[in-house]
Design a protein around this motif. Sequence first.
Motif: not given
Length: 128
Positions: A66-71, A99-102
């Motif tokens: 999974h990508n960090y910034k998008d789907d 996704k978007n979760s540090s």
Amino acid sequence: MGTNNSRCTTTEYIAELNKVLASHTQLGVHFVLNLALYLEGPHDISDVIQVLNKQSYSVHYFVLVHNYKDDRKITGEMQAELQRMIGRGSMHTVDMLVKNSSIRMEQRSAEVTEIIGDILNKSVFYPL
């Protein structure tokens, strides 16, 4: 290496990779290569995998699904294609949604760190 294959063409990446590999032929080393999983076009990793298949190193491929910034994600079909290309080596899949979760990114980093630790603990080093 200071780059990954998404920032240069496969040909440029392989030239740099060959320099790094040549400078470590007599050393017991571990190193990490950051490869974006392109399966076609100027950044296609097929030739990079072929170079790595010819090495005597123990090669471990980490697929961070999974990508960090998008789907965006690495699909099962893409993983199967990578597995098909790997002539020698191991593939490790980390399928944690980040996704978007540090916090999730830290958890994924800890999982990867644990896998790398297991690999290093099982490594056999021979004196030069």
